[in-house]
Design a protein around this motif. Structure first.
Motif, PDB file in Angstrom:
ATOM      1  N   ARG A   1       0.830  -1.213   0.000  1.00 42.18           N
ATOM      2  CA  ARG A   1       0.000   0.000   0.000  1.00 42.18           C
ATOM      3  C   ARG A   1       0.864   1.263   0.000  1.00 42.18           C
ATOM      4  NH1 ARG A   1      -3.008  -0.035   4.859  1.00 42.18           N
ATOM      5  NH2 ARG A   1      -2.324  -2.088   5.529  1.00 42.18           N
ATOM      6  N   LEU A   2       1.986   1.205   0.694  1.00 42.19           N
ATOM      7  CA  LEU A   2       2.906   2.342   0.691  1.00 42.19           C
ATOM      8  C   LEU A   2       3.458   2.582  -0.710  1.00 42.19           C
ATOM      9  CD1 LEU A   2       4.970   1.862   3.996  1.00 42.19           C
ATOM     10  CD2 LEU A   2       3.199   3.580   3.543  1.00 42.19           C
ATOM     11  N   LEU A   3       3.828   1.490  -1.384  1.00 39.85           N
ATOM     12  CA  LEU A   3       4.335   1.627  -2.744  1.00 39.85           C
ATOM     13  C   LEU A   3       3.271   2.207  -3.665  1.00 39.85           C
ATOM     14  CD1 LEU A   3       6.366  -1.688  -3.275  1.00 39.85           C
ATOM     15  CD2 LEU A   3       7.255   0.651  -3.144  1.00 39.85           C
ATOM     16  N   GLY A   4       2.019   1.786  -3.462  1.00 45.45           N
ATOM     17  CA  GLY A   4       0.929   2.306  -4.270  1.00 45.45           C
ATOM     18  C   GLY A   4       0.714   3.794  -4.064  1.00 45.45           C
ATOM     19  N   ASP A   5       1.061   4.260  -2.845  1.00 47.61           N
ATOM     20  CA  ASP A   5       0.927   5.692  -2.545  1.00 47.61           C
ATOM     21  C   ASP A   5       2.211   6.463  -2.850  1.00 47.61           C
ATOM     22  OD1 ASP A   5      -1.664   5.315  -1.664  1.00 47.61           O
ATOM     23  OD2 ASP A   5      -1.101   5.090   0.449  1.00 47.61           O
ATOM     24  N   GLY A   6       3.200   5.751  -3.425  1.00 50.86           N
ATOM     25  CA  GLY A   6       4.452   6.417  -3.776  1.00 50.86           C
ATOM     26  C   GLY A   6       5.333   6.734  -2.593  1.00 50.86           C
TER      27      GLY A   6
ATOM     28  N   ASN B   1      -5.651   8.452  11.085  1.00 42.55           N
ATOM     29  CA  ASN B   1      -5.031   9.761  10.861  1.00 42.55           C
ATOM     30  C   ASN B   1      -3.803   9.658   9.952  1.00 42.55           C
ATOM     31  OD1 ASN B   1      -6.827  11.346  12.264  1.00 42.55           O
ATOM     32  ND2 ASN B   1      -5.738  11.129  14.219  1.00 42.55           N
ATOM     33  N   GLU B   2      -3.096   8.540  10.036  1.00 42.56           N
ATOM     34  CA  GLU B   2      -1.963   8.339   9.135  1.00 42.56           C
ATOM     35  C   GLU B   2      -2.436   8.300   7.687  1.00 42.56           C
ATOM     36  OE1 GLU B   2       1.355   4.875   8.201  1.00 42.56           O
ATOM     37  OE2 GLU B   2       0.553   5.077  10.239  1.00 42.56           O
ATOM     38  N   GLN B   3      -3.557   7.614   7.476  1.00 43.06           N
ATOM     39  CA  GLN B   3      -4.124   7.548   6.135  1.00 43.06           C
ATOM     40  C   GLN B   3      -4.629   8.918   5.687  1.00 43.06           C
ATOM     41  OE1 GLN B   3      -4.002   4.906   4.145  1.00 43.06           O
ATOM     42  NE2 GLN B   3      -5.022   5.992   2.479  1.00 43.06           N
ATOM     43  N   GLN B   4      -5.225   9.654   6.614  1.00 43.17           N
ATOM     44  CA  GLN B   4      -5.707  11.002   6.305  1.00 43.17           C
ATOM     45  C   GLN B   4      -4.561  11.919   5.859  1.00 43.17           C
ATOM     46  OE1 GLN B   4      -9.127  10.690   5.978  1.00 43.17           O
ATOM     47  NE2 GLN B   4      -9.463  12.524   7.217  1.00 43.17           N
ATOM     48  N   LEU B   5      -3.442  11.837   6.560  1.00 44.67           N
ATOM     49  CA  LEU B   5      -2.302  12.684   6.236  1.00 44.67           C
ATOM     50  C   LEU B   5      -1.703  12.318   4.881  1.00 44.67           C
ATOM     51  CD1 LEU B   5      -0.589  12.877   9.743  1.00 44.67           C
ATOM     52  CD2 LEU B   5      -1.821  14.701   8.550  1.00 44.67           C
ATOM     53  N   ARG B   6      -1.711  11.030   4.554  1.00 44.63           N
ATOM     54  CA  ARG B   6      -1.215  10.615   3.239  1.00 44.63           C
ATOM     55  C   ARG B   6      -2.049  11.230   2.130  1.00 44.63           C
ATOM     56  NH1 ARG B   6      -0.855   4.168   3.808  1.00 44.63           N
ATOM     57  NH2 ARG B   6       0.475   4.064   5.669  1.00 44.63           N
ATOM     58  N   GLN B   7      -3.328  11.399   2.399  1.00 40.05           N
ATOM     59  CA  GLN B   7      -4.238  11.958   1.408  1.00 40.05           C
ATOM     60  C   GLN B   7      -4.392  13.475   1.559  1.00 40.05           C
ATOM     61  OE1 GLN B   7      -7.828   9.691   1.999  1.00 40.05           O
ATOM     62  NE2 GLN B   7      -6.917   7.782   1.269  1.00 40.05           N
ATOM     63  N   LEU B   8      -3.491  14.058   2.372  1.00 43.05           N
ATOM     64  CA  LEU B   8      -3.463  15.505   2.601  1.00 43.05           C
ATOM     65  C   LEU B   8      -4.786  16.018   3.163  1.00 43.05           C
ATOM     66  CD1 LEU B   8      -1.579  16.611  -0.656  1.00 43.05           C
ATOM     67  CD2 LEU B   8      -0.620  16.041   1.598  1.00 43.05           C
ATOM     68  N   GLN B   9      -5.368  15.215   4.064  1.00 49.59           N
ATOM     69  CA  GLN B   9      -6.606  15.604   4.739  1.00 49.59           C
ATOM     70  C   GLN B   9      -6.326  15.805   6.221  1.00 49.59           C
ATOM     71  OE1 GLN B   9      -9.810  12.912   3.867  1.00 49.59           O
ATOM     72  NE2 GLN B   9      -9.392  12.873   1.678  1.00 49.59           N
ATOM     73  N   ALA B  10      -7.182  16.560   6.867  1.00 45.48           N
ATOM     74  CA  ALA B  10      -6.986  16.892   8.273  1.00 45.48           C
ATOM     75  C   ALA B  10      -7.183  15.661   9.160  1.00 45.48           C
ATOM     76  CB  ALA B  10      -7.950  17.995   8.693  1.00 45.48           C
ATOM     77  N   PRO B  11      -6.335  15.484  10.191  1.00 45.01           N
ATOM     78  CA  PRO B  11      -6.518  14.365  11.126  1.00 45.01           C
ATOM     79  C   PRO B  11      -7.752  14.596  11.999  1.00 45.01           C
ATOM     80  CG  PRO B  11      -4.759  15.806  11.890  1.00 45.01           C
ATOM     81  CD  PRO B  11      -5.149  16.292  10.518  1.00 45.01           C
ATOM     82  N   THR B  12      -8.184  13.531  12.692  1.00 38.69           N
ATOM     83  CA  THR B  12      -9.369  13.621  13.539  1.00 38.69           C
ATOM     84  C   THR B  12      -8.999  13.311  14.979  1.00 38.69           C
ATOM     85  OG1 THR B  12     -11.653  12.840  13.780  1.00 38.69           O
ATOM     86  CG2 THR B  12     -10.000  11.190  13.220  1.00 38.69           C
ATOM     87  N   SER B  13      -9.798  13.743  15.920  1.00 39.02           N
ATOM     88  CA  SER B  13      -9.542  13.462  17.328  1.00 39.02           C
ATOM     89  C   SER B  13     -10.037  12.065  17.685  1.00 39.02           C
ATOM     90  CB  SER B  13     -10.242  14.490  18.212  1.00 39.02           C
ATOM     91  OG  SER B  13     -11.659  14.322  18.138  1.00 39.02           O
ATOM     92  N   TRP B  14      -9.625  11.582  18.864  1.00 36.45           N
ATOM     93  CA  TRP B  14     -10.063  10.258  19.322  1.00 36.45           C
ATOM     94  C   TRP B  14     -11.579  10.215  19.473  1.00 36.45           C
ATOM     95  CZ3 TRP B  14     -11.999   8.909  24.377  1.00 36.45           C
ATOM     96  CH2 TRP B  14     -12.173   7.531  24.569  1.00 36.45           C
ATOM     97  N   ALA B  15     -12.154  11.270  20.057  1.00 36.79           N
ATOM     98  CA  ALA B  15     -13.605  11.308  20.247  1.00 36.79           C
ATOM     99  C   ALA B  15     -14.347  11.302  18.911  1.00 36.79           C
ATOM    100  CB  ALA B  15     -13.990  12.541  21.063  1.00 36.79           C
ATOM    101  N   GLU B  16     -13.811  12.030  17.935  1.00 39.18           N
ATOM    102  CA  GLU B  16     -14.430  12.054  16.614  1.00 39.18           C
ATOM    103  C   GLU B  16     -14.317  10.696  15.931  1.00 39.18           C
ATOM    104  OE1 GLU B  16     -13.746  16.744  15.334  1.00 39.18           O
ATOM    105  OE2 GLU B  16     -12.160  15.247  14.978  1.00 39.18           O
ATOM    106  N   TYR B  17     -13.173  10.032  16.146  1.00 40.14           N
ATOM    107  CA  TYR B  17     -12.992   8.712  15.528  1.00 40.14           C
ATOM    108  C   TYR B  17     -13.981   7.691  16.091  1.00 40.14           C
ATOM    109  CZ  TYR B  17     -10.899   4.406  13.883  1.00 40.14           C
ATOM    110  OH  TYR B  17     -10.714   3.174  13.296  1.00 40.14           O
ATOM    111  N   LEU B  18     -14.298   7.811  17.390  1.00 39.40           N
ATOM    112  CA  LEU B  18     -15.252   6.888  18.007  1.00 39.40           C
ATOM    113  C   LEU B  18     -16.628   6.959  17.342  1.00 39.40           C
ATOM    114  CD1 LEU B  18     -14.570   7.134  21.850  1.00 39.40           C
ATOM    115  CD2 LEU B  18     -13.881   5.330  20.268  1.00 39.40           C
ATOM    116  N   LEU B  19     -16.939   8.081  16.726  1.00 34.52           N
ATOM    117  CA  LEU B  19     -18.233   8.245  16.060  1.00 34.52           C
ATOM    118  C   LEU B  19     -18.137   8.027  14.554  1.00 34.52           C
ATOM    119  CD1 LEU B  19     -19.470  11.459  17.926  1.00 34.52           C
ATOM    120  CD2 LEU B  19     -20.061   9.067  18.426  1.00 34.52           C
TER     121      LEU B  19
END
Length: 236
Positions: free
Chosen positions: A48-53, A167-185
């Motif tokens: 997957r890392l290779l696919g994302d360059g 959040n690691e995936q979000q950062l790869r896609q240049l998107q804002a990370p989320t908080s733990w509470a937000e992730y729970l929902l």
């Protein structure tokens, strides 16, 4: 009283392995599969890392990563949820014909005599079983409580590692990370959680119902081969 030596428990080669075979076999199988999962997950993650360059990572970095952690924890929490629910459900609920159920007339907490507690405790009973106070009450629920605690802790670990992996995936896609509470929902958290819960509930239900009509000779999870379909709480 018959001594261990007289009864043949001492002096027989391989007795320890024989007496603990079930735990040792599953413990060993667990470690083998966990290591195999780590290698397979490492290869998949690098693909997957290779696919994302991006550059690949080493095995040590992978097994300490949130990606590996969330995959392990989401499976552990669902397994312990299965046992927690089953332990408490089978106190009160019965299933005619299933060896996974108590006998129909024994639904409930059962009497002190049946449970060998208090004045009915035997010489070899655990010390807390003979106690009349809070220790007996705690010990009488200890299996379900520990299973429930492990479930909650592994579910918490899943949510924390899942947040980091998401959040690691979000950062790869240049998107804002989320908080733990937000992730729970988030849908990612509940998709991971519910797909495991439904499979565990299906497995429990299948075992309860199929064991009414099907047999496995010699297994305590099955009724004796010749037992009737309506025989309940009978183990082979």
């Amino acid at each position: 009283m018959t001594s261990d030596k007289a009864s043949g428990r001492i002096g027989r080669p391989g007795r320890f392995w024989h007496d603990n075979g079930l735990g040792l076999a599953f413990g060993t199988a667990f470690l083998i599969v966990l290591v195999a999962q780590a290698f397979a997950g490492h290869a998949d993650y690098n693909n997957r890392l290779l696919g994302d360059g991006m550059a690949q990572i080493g095995f040590g970095d992978y097994i300490t990563s949130s990606d590996f952690g969330v995959d392990v924890m989401e499976n552990w929490q669902s397994e312990y949820l299965q046992f927690f629910l089953y332990i408490f459900a089978t106190v009160w609920l019965v299933q005619r014909g299933s060896p996974e159920s108590k006998e129909l007339h024994k639904a409930g907490r059962e009497s002190d005599e049946d449970q060998m507690v208090g004045e009915h405790a035997r010489e070899d009973s655990p010390t807390w079983a003979a106690d009349r106070g809070w220790r007996q009450g705690a010990y009488a629920r200890s299996l379900g409580l520990v299973m429930g605690l492990i479930f909650l802790l592994s579910w918490l670990a899943q949510s924390i590692t899942g947040t980091a992996a998401y959040n690691e995936q979000q950062l790869r896609q240049l998107q804002a990370p989320t908080s733990w509470a937000e992730y729970l929902l988030s849908s990612d958290f509940w998709n991971r959680t519910l797909q495991n819960w439904q499979s565990e509930l299906l497995a429990i239900g299948s075992m309860v119902i199929l064991s009414i009509y099907l047999r496995q000779r010699g297994s305590p999870e099955s009724k004796p081969v010749g037992a009737g379909h309506d025989d309940t709480g009978v183990e082979g």
